[in-house]
Design a protein around this motif. Structure first.
Motif, short mmCIF file in Angstrom:
data_model
loop_
_atom_site.label_atom_id
_atom_site.label_comp_id
_atom_site.label_asym_id
_atom_site.label_seq_id
_atom_site.Cartn_x
_atom_site.Cartn_y
_atom_site.Cartn_z
N GLU A 364 0.87 -1.18 0.00
CA GLU A 364 0.00 0.00 0.00
C GLU A 364 0.91 1.24 0.00
OE1 GLU A 364 -3.93 -0.72 1.79
OE2 GLU A 364 -3.54 0.99 3.09
N PRO A 578 -2.26 8.21 -10.15
CA PRO A 578 -2.65 6.88 -9.65
C PRO A 578 -1.88 6.58 -8.37
CG PRO A 578 -1.20 6.71 -11.60
CD PRO A 578 -1.21 8.15 -11.19
N LEU A 580 -1.78 3.90 -4.67
CA LEU A 580 -2.30 2.78 -3.88
C LEU A 580 -2.74 3.30 -2.51
CD1 LEU A 580 0.38 0.09 -4.78
CD2 LEU A 580 -1.95 0.31 -5.71
N ASN A 601 -7.41 5.62 -7.57
CA ASN A 601 -7.02 5.00 -6.31
C ASN A 601 -7.33 3.52 -6.28
OD1 ASN A 601 -8.40 7.99 -5.17
ND2 ASN A 601 -6.22 7.53 -5.14
N LYS A 602 -6.46 2.80 -5.63
CA LYS A 602 -6.66 1.37 -5.44
C LYS A 602 -6.15 1.06 -4.04
CE LYS A 602 -5.39 -3.12 -7.45
NZ LYS A 602 -4.80 -3.80 -8.64
N GLN A 604 -6.26 -2.12 -2.18
CA GLN A 604 -6.61 -3.53 -2.08
C GLN A 604 -5.43 -4.36 -1.58
OE1 GLN A 604 -8.07 -4.78 -5.90
NE2 GLN A 604 -9.68 -3.23 -5.95
N PHE A 608 -1.02 -1.86 -8.73
CA PHE A 608 -1.81 -1.61 -9.93
C PHE A 608 -1.45 -2.59 -11.03
CE2 PHE A 608 -2.67 2.82 -8.52
CZ PHE A 608 -4.02 2.86 -8.83
N GLU A 612 -5.15 -1.34 -15.61
CA GLU A 612 -6.04 -0.47 -14.83
C GLU A 612 -5.72 1.00 -15.08
OE1 GLU A 612 -6.94 -3.43 -11.01
OE2 GLU A 612 -5.09 -2.26 -11.05
N LYS A 616 -7.97 3.88 -17.20
CA LYS A 616 -8.36 5.18 -16.63
C LYS A 616 -7.96 6.30 -17.58
CE LYS A 616 -9.83 8.05 -13.56
NZ LYS A 616 -11.21 8.08 -13.05
N ALA C 491 -10.83 -6.94 -2.17
CA ALA C 491 -12.03 -6.13 -2.40
C ALA C 491 -12.64 -5.72 -1.06
CB ALA C 491 -13.04 -6.89 -3.24
N GLU C 494 -10.67 -2.80 0.37
CA GLU C 494 -11.01 -1.52 -0.29
C GLU C 494 -12.37 -1.02 0.19
OE1 GLU C 494 -9.44 0.21 -4.14
OE2 GLU C 494 -11.03 -1.11 -4.80
#
Ligand SMILES: Cc1ncc(C[n+]2csc(CCOP(=O)(O)OP(=O)(O)O)c2C)c(N)n1
Ligand SMILES: Cc1ncc(C[n+]2csc(CCOP(=O)(O)OP(=O)(O)O)c2C)c(N)n1
Ligand code: SF4
Ligand code: SF4
Ligand SMILES: [Mg+2]
Ligand SMILES: [Mg+2]
Lengths: 624, 335, 624, 335
Positions: A364, A578, A580, A601-602, A604, A608, A612, A616, C491, C494
């Motif tokens: 992250e 972009p 995390l 944003n991700k 998870q 990335f 993805e 975008k 998931a 998130e």
């Protein structure tokens, strides 16, 4: 040992010429004792030695030791190899090797529709499905029909291959990896010779093992030839430059960078790191590498680690510490102390999925704002970010350079993904490394020491114990300008707060110009930092290849931001960031430049995918 | 440590910073005795570092004209460990208050001691939080009235000497702010010890805990309430040195010599015992039930942290060349 | 005791009628044992009891106990009183009482050009000048000629006044304060009766002391009458509403607020505070106030304090802790744990001048960004700010309300200045206090507990130990939605990160509308938070009185920001954000609204003067 | 604590969470014995809380179907103190690993013990950092090979029982993961103790430190290398119970009964001694030189933290009414 084991009879069965491809992604997955790491590493070297660009990432098991076949014990190794520069370990898999049902279950979702699935059919028995939570044989499942499935009785074939060598059962099982390797090599037409050589060197005391591993490999290879036509492909294009290379992960690159910085500055180093994954990798490396000029200590906690590093800096060493997300706040107070006492130390902060324990140790980037603001008072420090595994080498040197020339603590941000991912790296010659000029002060009888006077960078002298005439007292209280005496004077405090901020800001003046990839102005600029730089670059390249007007930059200097950044940002219609996290660099850019940047944003615990980011960008550009 | 003999006086160790303790504070005496001791050691000023945390006691480094670093509350032992790792030739002193050392700093103190880092650690114990203006401390005796215990504290206090012994300390001593000769002697022994030298100093906080140590400082009372430990000697005290400590099973007992009690019954102090059992027993004696001990509880020779590191460095494989690490174990060369 | 001592013969000497004024500022300064606090407090009550608005602030000595007459021992008490609402303890002094040369030296710079300086001329002797660092009699200094100086031999006159009462010397000296008081009362025409009553009640066991203090007071009063014409003024206008009042400082208001919240929610409270000035005030108050439903503990450090508060919250109590700037980072990890486990706790963070130890314990507002971002991972929490001393009462209740209804940690920001400043406060009746509805869950055999299910606020149930059927495990790891089981699902992570953020953001929907003072749109809006609200309001009022188009708001909800804020901001040409830091709320507003707000920063360890903010507004508006 | 007698079995205490320790880990046995013990106490599940930090050991609360709270590394004793303050009727267990307890958590552990907070503290000691994958721990014996001590650790280890005794603990015991009967007995004694019950459990980390406690678990070896402490009984051990512990001055000595050595020479264990001198001495015994002790080192009755708070509440002025605090001491009323 007969030299003949080093060659392999090629093309005994007609199967067409291998399909030439630009790049491929392979993942080997199974139990910890399936030798997945070994297989992956060998495969990687086979690619790298032909000059392909390679990037790999392990996916270690969730548990330290899980029961055989359990989901919690699945471990994997992924390798991306290409004839052009690549910056991620790959999105979708071209080959998934699933050595047991749990591995299949864990990873089948990542297989590309055109991908190959190789399974050890000997392991797809009811007992083993059950461990993966399947109620029926997954190989019979309709969903798998979409893929080309190679169900090979690997255990059986391996046993047969090594039957005539005299081995104990565990040794026989261990040869299985080489069956898998042989099979995989054939599928991608990798040269087997380096692996044969490795086998010979590794088992040079035991001819039986040499023979068995070689036989297993060959059996895999030859079995592949029987699997049918159209399966073989190859990445033939060479990408790496000539010279000496190695695979390097982010942890090793950082550690080597600190070693190089110590060497190039002539400073001794004290490394104090409390074990916490994956920052512990640095501790393990320095422990293993014991070096004359480096003292390594495993302190009692993260607070102690930071304080030992700072004490070492006061004492005249390079003080380095590292921790992960759960320890960053614990080190904040010490960084504030380093900032006000103006001593050079480096803290590597490895980001993992939070808050609190979160999901150890998924990746992250959600500690950027904490690195900027997570200390008391007005307390800017230098914040750098590692942007690829091998970039750790450069960043560590840069961190040390800024710390010892500007007399400031430096935070290096990295993350779980970068620490463990590897790429091929051109090994620099030690003679071409830059010098790092530390500003340790010498006593001058003419001019008594003013420990808080300033040089051209606004840095104060580094006046270290052991040198007569430099005796002084410092610490966490506000300092009178120049003398460093404790001061409660309101105007002095305001001036010192401003001065410390200016000292950091001034660094921006001397940074090299930003490297903009792609058009120098246009539709979209993607701004990445840290581990997102790789996927961003590849996404931008893909967009550009598709004719889109997209540029990208990767920021490694975050505090201060490069002076030329604002000029670059304003040259594009849209700026995409972009991250995390939920948009942390975005916040900083918005506040700094009042620019309506777009966040992608991700959060998870996973990096990335290139796709993805690409998607975008395409969405931003609208239907065209 | 290089110890060239230099002619120095206490005033050579005075810094320019104005001393800012309350009038009557016990810290003045400690400071002055410390400067005296430093002058006598002959260690050059530039080779001495004082490290401290936060509190009245922790201001001490500002007043001594050596190198000094006042860190965060409780973290001084870790900071000092860093200084020492950077430069093993320095004489590094750590100054902690009882709050600083026994609350936030307890972990760091314990680990510095067990590692036997070559630090001289002064725990200035006034049994109260001074600088933060008068709250109970982990060492406050039961019944101590303070801002946070207006009707008297109720928690069992920690005894720093017991803690240090359990932390595997190799040198443990106790002295008291007003007994300047005793303090000098202890400072010197701690300084000469190789490894962690831990010294608890009873110190009078004039403002928030005045007089707690009167039994140890009042010329008349102290003869009966204080034992001066002497290595290899029977544990005697009292004006006429006719009171003594005897063991009854494992319970210590105060006895008076004569009437059937002879020197043979009396405990003999042994600061160098293999195990710190006696030292621990002595650390548990507290007034008014028992006399309290001053002097050296424990003083044994063990390798210092640096010696252990150096020895470990010699063990196993020799260090690899930088270039070899740079290339790693599996490099390859492309033409 | 003769009743006559309760009256005073007024106007024995003709000195004209007192000048009526709207407000005045008085500061009493001297050594700790000059009774400065007592004098100031009495004077304040005398003003408050006639219904003036009053606001006061002490300036304690830098050292715990300094030598008599030393600069480090100077202590002061300032009182601002007015016939209209006021929100600061005043900028410039109308009267400075300097009881020794050090007090004069420390404060003379704050005296208004038209102000009075009262000194005890008996203390202006060479020995005493020297302690203040003067080399000549400061009373002879030309600089003082600018002021009206009342050099009164206070010690001597006091001795004479009480000579006929039989007192020991220290008692005589102590009466001096009442001489000063009498003199000051006359200067501002304050009614002496309440003070006479106070003397009677305080010394009711000792008639000699009653007589002596009364005599000293009267002597002061009568001496004032001899000082010449034009000195007397008065603030006659009543401002306070009718009803019961008390003086209250910020620390007491917060503590009472927590007490009220515990009472109004029916929850027991655990207060865990490690001593660190000035947060320790809360610990001292709760210790002193021992209450049936409150457990108070002095933990081993700030980390323990936060963890005890959190453990208490898990156990079903209101968990409250407090620390100051040096301890905030140490508590960050626990707040992150509270945020992910979703437990209600309140952390009061008292800001002091940093970084690190900085200037203990001067005031500052530089921990706002740390409150927002100083935790690992994506970890928003509620951040509230106390905006005046008495506002602590409301803020503490609001903090508890949000914590226990939203199941979130709440940070309350305050600062050194607010903790110690006092104002007159209308004491609420306990019956009119709002109820606080805690959401403690009851077991329901029909519906087994889902510890991470959600109510309409997105809050989870508070399922406390001791209640059968609610057994569950929680902690610092990411939780599966609803069940709360440890989850590594990407998931889910998130979604949970987003959910926790939304839970906080949602609070903004239900906040009362912002109170805008002044025009609802126009030239300048001043946005203040925390302790700057007072000075901002007074500055804005002055601007408005001068006909300028200036509005002001004070933010007490910082995270989340009120939903209607952006609408308000956009109604003004310029937005000015004055802060005691380098621009932290500014950063947040800029990032949030992309609005080019103007920062007014002061980082001196001291509050804003009203005039500083006013000047900035005028500068913004340009020459008019 | 309300202890109604309930008929419960160990499986009533199993949570739904899948147990995730390595095959062969000593924690399994501890968990199962603990559930057994809980079932036997008859305390209702809802009145039990398990609090832990981070580490393999600290996963234990997830596997027990009571209330559970896994906090941050090392902070469990403080968290648990909060739980206990909130609700003194709960039975609160604290589970810590040796790293968790003796590094980051040492201060908190020490203070919970000195306050005598009514917590049952299990220190699961495998002498290594498990969950963080195999580094040396503050309790690692000298020579322990680990990721951070590849050639063997050099630092002097802390001995948790010594530390607990110096921290003024009122109940201190030690047991071992595979001796299920002994574990049960100790769990029960700790649970019945009013105040802090501190239990060190030797636990085998199969992966990173396998076999360190073999001398205490191997059926053959252990008779000669383990002492089972029994209150009031002479300290005997060995297959034929003919080895014993004797004191020589302050140094413990292993002797064999017979040939001039009689029961009168042998140390008698006293877990209730006023001072923990003997307990401390016993805590210092380590193999291979000495047998190591299992059982209760110390067990004395002192007021619990809550009792002290309650008593303090009774002292001094009675609490003031809320309204009176609201109005303060100097309110005034305007008409
Ligand atoms: C993190 C942190 N917590 C608390 C404090 C507040 N503090 C300053 S000094 C002090 C107590 C000092 O007591 P002690 O260590 O006994 O020293 P003394 O003043 O008595 O010499 C405290 C609690 C602080 N500065 N920082
Ligand atoms: C603040 C912080 N520091 C370090 C860690 C990393 N960490 C997790 S478990 C562990 C060691 C656990 O060892 P121990 O307490 O002995 O428990 P075991 O796993 O051996 O049962 C460490 C260092 C962390 N999670 N948080
Ligand atoms: S408060 Fe106590 S310890 Fe601190 S300076 Fe004053 S007398 Fe000394
Ligand atoms: S690493 Fe060791 S302690 Fe942890 S689960 Fe595995 S065997 Fe048990
Ligand atoms: Mg103290
Ligand atoms: Mg362990």
């Amino acid at each position: 040992m007969p030299g003949t084991t080093l060659t392999i009879a090629r093309s005994t069965i007609p199967h067409g010429t291998p399909v030439e491809r630009a790049a491929a992604v392979v993942r080997f997955a199974g139990d910890a004792n399936d030798g997945v790491l070994l297989v992956g590493t060998q495969f990687t070297y086979a690619c790298a030695m032909v000059g392909n660009a390679v990037m790999t990432v392990p996916d270690p098991a969730a548990e330290i030791r899980a029961p055989a076949g359990a989901l919690a014990g699945v471990t994997a190794f992924q390798c991306h190899f290409a004839g052009h520069a690549i910056h991620t370990p790959g999105d979708r898999l071209d080959l998934l090797v699933a050595l047991n049902p749990s591995a299949l279950r864990t990873y089948i979702g990542d297989l590309s529709p055109a991908g190959l699935l190789l399974v050890d059919s000997d392991r797809f028995v009811p007992d083993e499905w059950a461990k993966a939570g399947y109620v029926a044989d997954p190989l019979q499942d309709a969903a798998l029909q979409a893929f080309r499935v190679l169900a090979v009785p690997i255990r059986q074939l391996n046993r047969e291959a090594v039957a005539r060598v005299n081995l104990i059962p565990t040794e026989i099982e261990r040869c299985k990896s080489f069956f898998v390797l042989g099979l995989s090599y054939w599928l991608f037409d990798r040269p087997p010779e380096p692996t044969f050589r490795w086998i010979r060197e590794t088992y040079n005391k035991n001819p039986g093992l040499v023979e068995a591993h070689t036989r297993a490999f060959k059996a895999g290879w030859h079995h592949a030839e029987t699997l049918g036509p159209g399966l073989q492909s190859r990445v033939g294009q060479r990408c790496l430059k000539s010279g000496k290379h190695r695979m390097i992960n982010g942890a090793t690159a950082l550690a080597l960078g600190f070693l190089a910085a110590a060497r190039q500055s002539g400073l001794p180093m004290v490394y104090a790191g409390f074990p916490v994954a994956p920052a512990s990798e640095l501790l393990h490396l320095f422990t293993e590498w014991k070096q004359e000029n480096i003292q390594v200590i495993q302190p009692e906690d993260d607070l102690a680690a930071a304080n030992i590093a700072l004490g070492a800096a006061f004492g005249g060493s390079l003080g380095v510490t590292a921790t992960t997300s759960t320890g960053i706040a614990l080190q904040a107070d010490t960084l504030a102390l380093a900032a006000i006492s103006e001593l050079p130390m480096v803290a590597v902060h490895v980001q993992r999925a939070g808050p609190s324990l979160g999901m150890p140790t998924r990746t992250e980037q959600a500690d950027l704002l904490q690195a900027f603001y997570g200390r008391n008072g007005e307390c800017p420090v230098v914040v750098l970010a590692q942007s690829s595994p091998s970039d750790g080498f450069r960043i560590a040197i840069e961190a040390v350079r800024l710390a010892v020339t500007r007399m400031t603590p430096v935070v290096v941000l990295t993350d779980t993904y970068l620490m463990s991912a590897s790429e091929a790296w051109h090994v620099p010659s030690s003679s071409e490394l830059p010098m790092v000029l530390a500003k340790q002060t010498k006593a001058d009888p003419e001019h008594p020491l003013l420990p808080y006077s300033r040089d051209e960078h606004l840095a104060r002298p580094w006046a270290i114990p052991g040198r007569a005439g430099l005796e002084h007292r410092t610490g966490g209280m506000e300092k009178e300008a120049n003398t460093g005496a404790v001061s409660y004077d309101p105007a002095n405090h305001e001036a010192m707060v401003a001065l410390r901020a200016r000292k950091i800001a001034k660094i921006a003046e001397k940074l090299p110009p930003l490297v903009v990839h792609g058009p120098k102005s246009g539709d979209v600029l993607i701004v990445a930092w840290g581990s997102v730089c790789g996927a961003t670059h590849d996404a931008a390249e893909r967009c550009r290849a598709a004719g889109l007007n997209v540029a990208n930059i990767g920021l490694t200097h975050l505090s201060p931001l490069p002076a030329d950044l604002v000029g670059v940002l304003r040259k594009y219609r849209r700026v995409l960031v972009p991250e995390l996290n939920a948009g942390q660099l975005s916040k900083i850019l918005r506040a700094e430049y009042l620019l309506d940047v777009v966040s992608l944003n991700k959060v998870q615990g996973q990096p990335f995918l290139v796709s993805e980011i690409e998607a975008k960008v395409r969405q931003l550009l609208g239907p065209c | 440590m290089s110890i060239p003999v230099l002619a120095m006086t206490a005033s050579d160790f005075s810094s320019a910073q104005e001393v800012r303790w309350c009038p009557g504070c016990g810290d003045y005496s400690i400071l002055s005795q410390l400067k005296q001791a430093l002058a006598s050691f002959g260690v050059r000023r530039e080779n001495i570092v004082f490290v401290s945390g936060v509190g009245c006691a922790s201001r001490l480094p500002h007043y001594i004209n050596t190198f000094g670093f006042q860190g965060s509350y409780g973290r001084a032992p870790a900071l000092a460990t860093g200084v020492k790792l950077a430069n093993p030739n320095l004489q590094v002193w750590v100054v902690m208050g009882d709050g600083d050392a026994c609350s936030a700093g307890l972990t760091h103190l314990t680990h510095a001691l067990r590692r036997n880092v070559d630090l001289k650690i002064l725990l200035i114990n006034n049994e109260v939080f001074g600088l933060s203006r008068g709250q109970q401390s982990p060492t406050s005796r039961v019944g101590t009235c303070s801002k946070t215990s207006p009707d008297g504290s109720v928690e069992t206090p920690l005894r720093p000497v017991s803690i240090a012994l359990a932390a595997e300390a190799t040198f443990v001593a106790r002295t008291v702010d007003v007994d300047v000769n005793h303090m000098s002697e202890i400072f010197e022994k701690a300084a000469m010890h190789r490894g962690s030298g831990f010294v608890e100093i009873y110190q009078n906080c004039k403002i928030f805990n005045d007089g707690v140590f009167e039994y140890a400082t009042d010329a008349v009372i102290k003869t009966d309430s204080i034992i001066h430990l002497e290595h290899g000697r029977p544990i005697l005290f009292g004006k006429d040195r006719n009171h003594a400590l005897r063991l009854n099973g494992f319970e210590p007992e105060v006895v008076t010599l004569g009437q059937g009690i002879t020197m043979d019954d009396i405990l003999i102090h042994d600061e160098r015992a293999a195990e710190p059992t006696l030292a621990f027993l002595l650390s548990r004696l507290v007034g008014p039930q028992f006399p309290e001990c001053l002097g050296v509880f424990r003083n044994v020779r063990k390798p210092t942290h640096q010696q252990l590191l150096d020895a470990a460095f010699q063990q196993g494989d020799p260090p690899r060349a930088f270039e070899s690490l740079l290339a790693g174990d599996e490099s390859w060369t492309l033409a």
